[in-house]
Design a protein around this motif. Structure first.
Motif, PDB file in Angstrom:
ATOM      1  N   UNK A  22      -8.174 -15.610   0.333  1.00 13.08           N
ATOM      2  CA  UNK A  22      -7.809 -15.903   1.736  1.00 13.08           C
ATOM      3  C   UNK A  22      -6.353 -15.925   1.616  1.00 13.08           C
TER       4      UNK A  22
ATOM      5  N   UNK B 180       1.894 -25.149  16.482  1.00 13.43           N
ATOM      6  CA  UNK B 180       0.901 -24.334  16.068  1.00 13.43           C
ATOM      7  C   UNK B 180      -0.208 -24.667  15.090  1.00 13.43           C
ATOM      8  N   UNK B 181      -1.401 -24.771  15.175  1.00  8.85           N
ATOM      9  CA  UNK B 181      -2.328 -25.533  14.146  1.00  8.85           C
ATOM     10  C   UNK B 181      -3.317 -24.494  13.907  1.00  8.85           C
ATOM     11  N   UNK B 182      -3.938 -24.462  12.760  1.00  7.40           N
ATOM     12  CA  UNK B 182      -5.061 -23.500  12.437  1.00  7.40           C
ATOM     13  C   UNK B 182      -6.364 -24.116  12.471  1.00  7.40           C
ATOM     14  N   UNK B 183      -7.176 -23.130  13.326  1.00  9.59           N
ATOM     15  CA  UNK B 183      -8.610 -23.572  13.476  1.00  9.59           C
ATOM     16  C   UNK B 183      -9.341 -23.827  12.112  1.00  9.59           C
ATOM     17  N   UNK B 184      -9.068 -22.863  10.999  1.00  7.05           N
ATOM     18  CA  UNK B 184      -9.761 -22.881   9.792  1.00  7.05           C
ATOM     19  C   UNK B 184      -8.635 -23.333   8.741  1.00  7.05           C
ATOM     20  N   UNK B 185      -8.222 -24.376   8.271  1.00  2.60           N
ATOM     21  CA  UNK B 185      -6.875 -24.444   7.324  1.00  2.60           C
ATOM     22  C   UNK B 185      -7.380 -24.024   6.133  1.00  2.60           C
TER      23      UNK B 185
ATOM     24  N   UNK C  73      -7.392 -21.576   4.872  1.00  2.00           N
ATOM     25  CA  UNK C  73      -6.627 -20.621   4.285  1.00  2.00           C
ATOM     26  C   UNK C  73      -5.435 -21.218   3.102  1.00  2.00           C
TER      27      UNK C  73
END
Lengths: 155, 419
Positions: free
Chosen positions: B351, B278-283, B285
């Motif tokens: 955030x 699992x990877x974030x599109x907008x890290x 955060x």
């Protein structure tokens, strides 16, 4: 104005169907790339408290919400039924429209238990781009500060 | 001393508990008489409960309503700046004295029912028509206002956290917490003035103790909460430790991200759901700032019976648990920043508020898992939880693969309850 009212009501109806039909992957597409989406409470808004229960200031963060719900977070199977009221058009400036719409969300749990989960209002800023309306801001203001169990699916 | 007192008037109608700390029968989460006894012996016993932040009472006459256990309480600040707390219960006929969440500029409180009035300390100062009307009616001459009033709580403040106790026998707050917990609370505030960024309540479908067990359970954190694990916010293979105080009731679990990432071999071998791509599109955060020189990125601290202070990266919050019957509890969240936050730091906190609360990426599961237990054990009141991970005692350790602090909770709870 009548046309605008119709377009916003239609966009809200499509938004509700998207969530209620569990097409969450399409939900971020209702927003602009640099959108602001947050879920807060009427009390926090009144008190000028700035933090939210959900806060996204990019479409990427909305996509991350969805992928977390799909792959990471654990919650019992549940669905929503949104009832979104007629939009009040508060301000129109060029392609920018501010509206407020009330909502009721009923949550249906795995065991069939059906209850009002949230009521409140959407404080929205819509941008019209190539004849399509996108949300550049949606503040979901819940009337109550009390959330039952957890808030998984978006409002 | 306190323990002996509790033993002397121990309730006799509860079945005996299994010896040791590794078993807790499920009737402890189900019986109304256990719940009622807890209100008296734990919440109103020789313990300290979190009331509010001193910062939430900025000026003279400011007040807030809160609770100790399920007992309603008012907290006030007087003209001299001192903070007081008293039961939110009129001495006359028991009505709530304050009927809102908070207010300011109060000089006194008048019960709406019959206008009995109280000063900011909760002392009864007036009884409407005390002397009757035109010489008729009124209170008898034998009525002495000084003998009546809502119960007053002892109040002590640590790092801006206001605690109260109903019990004159409770040790001082510092003694109650012990030096390690005191140090660990001070670490979070670091002398700064907190600012409330949001408040909300999560209604939990379970007994309050199931939530406290969850808070103290470092074993589950990286297994139930995938978000934590994948982004290396918390892995049991990170460096960290568990602190359990002498009473058992308070704990700290903390960790820091090792610069040289530890291997995933142990996780992969367990076939645990929490190892994914699992990877974030907008890290952004997770792009916080270095707030603490010790490099600790996570510290969960609990104070018996029902208070939690949280640092998850730059997400700071206090959590107050208010029991609402054997199978329900309110979890009151207060999300904090600090007065000296820069705009960028504040944005990072907004955030990271996504991590916690009812919609929290790493805490929403804690809202439902207690309900899974509450419903799971309905038919098995005499069956027991198994609490043997990490041994049988209730002492701190460097390993977080342990239920030591959960056993510590039961050690403190048993001492208070005398069963």
């Amino acid at each position: 104005m009548q046309e605008l009212f119709f377009a916003i009501a239609q966009a809200n109806a499509a938004y509700a169907r998207c969530i209620d039909d569990d097409r969450l992957e399409q939900w971020p597409d209702f927003f602009t790339d640099d959108c602001l989406y947050r879920i807060t409470t009427a009390q926090n808004l009144r008190d000028g408290l700035e933090a939210s229960m959900v806060f996204a200031n990019s479409k990427g963060m909305l996509r991350d919400r969805v992928s977390a719900l799909r792959t990471a977070n654990i919650y019992e199977r549940q669905s929503y039924r949104h009832m979104i009221g007629a939009p009040s058009i508060l301000k129109v400036e060029g392609d920018r429209v501010e509206t407020e719409s009330s909502f009721i969300v009923v949550r249906i749990m795995r065991d069939g238990a059906t209850a009002i989960f949230a009521t409140g209002r959407y404080l929205d800023v819509w941008i019209e781009k190539s004849r399509a309306l996108k949300l550049s801001e949606r503040a979901v203001v819940c009337d109550s500060h009390r959330i039952d169990t957890l808030l998984a699916l978006p409002l | 001393m306190v323990l002996i007192t509790a033993m002397i008037d121990a309730p006799s109608d509860f079945p005996p508990l299994p010896p040791g700390l590794t078993r807790a029968p499920y009737w402890l989460f189900q019986r109304a008489d256990v719940y009622a006894s807890e209100q008296k012996r734990v919440f109103q016993g020789p313990c300290w409960s979190y009331l509010c932040l001193a910062a939430e009472l900025p000026d003279a006459g400011a007040w807030r309503t809160t609770a100790v256990g399920d007992a309603p309480v008012v907290v006030t600040r007087d003209e001299k700046g001192a903070i007081h707390a008293f039961e939110n219960r009129c001495a006359h006929r028991g009505a709530l004295i304050c009927i809102d969440n908070a207010g300011k500029g109060a000089r006194q409180f008048a019960c709406v029912y019959h206008a009995w009035t109280y000063n900011l300390e909760g002392t009864l100062t007036g009884v409407a028509f005390k002397n009757g009307v035109r010489g008729k009616g009124g209170m008898p001459a034998s009525f002495n206002m000084a003998e009546h009033g809502p119960r007053k709580l002892r109040v002590e403040i640590i790092d801006g956290l206001v605690f109260g106790s109903f019990d004159a026998q409770a040790p001082s707050l510092a003694d109650y917490l012990g030096p390690e917990i005191v140090t660990r609370i001070a670490r979070v505030f670091a002398g700064r003035k907190p600012v409330v960024l949001a408040r909300y309540t999560q209604a939990l479908p379970n007994n309050w103790k199931l939530y406290m067990e969850n808070v103290k359970d470092s074993y589950h954190a990286s297994i139930l909460h995938l978000f934590f694990t994948t982004f290396e916010l918390n892995r049991l293979s990170q460096t960290g430790a568990i602190i359990v105080d002498e009473s058992g009731g308070h704990h700290v679990s903390y960790s820091q991200i090792a610069k040289a990432a530890t291997g995933n071999a142990e996780y992969s071998a367990q076939a645990i759901r929490s190892d994914s791509d699992y990877k974030l599109a907008d890290p952004s955060l997770l792009h916080g700032f270095d707030e603490y020189p010790d490099g600790v990125t996570l510290q969960i601290l609990s104070v018996f019976p029902a208070f939690v202070l949280q640092q998850i990266q730059n997400s700071i919050a206090v959590r107050q648990i208010v029991p609402r019957g054997p199978d329900a509890a309110d979890l009151n969240w207060t999300i904090l920043g600090f007065e000296d936050d820069t705009a960028a730091q504040r944005l990072a906190r907004l955030k990271q508020a996504n991590l916690v609360g009812p919609a929290g990426f790493i805490s929403m599961e804690d809202g439902c898992v207690g309900g899974f237990v509450q419903r799971g054990v309905v038919g098995a009141p005499d069956a027991c939880e198994v609490l043997e991970m990490g041994g049988h005692d209730a002492t701190g350790s460097e390993s977080r693969v342990t239920e030591a602090s959960v056993r510590g909770f039961w050690k403190a709870w048993r001492a208070r309850m005398g069963i």
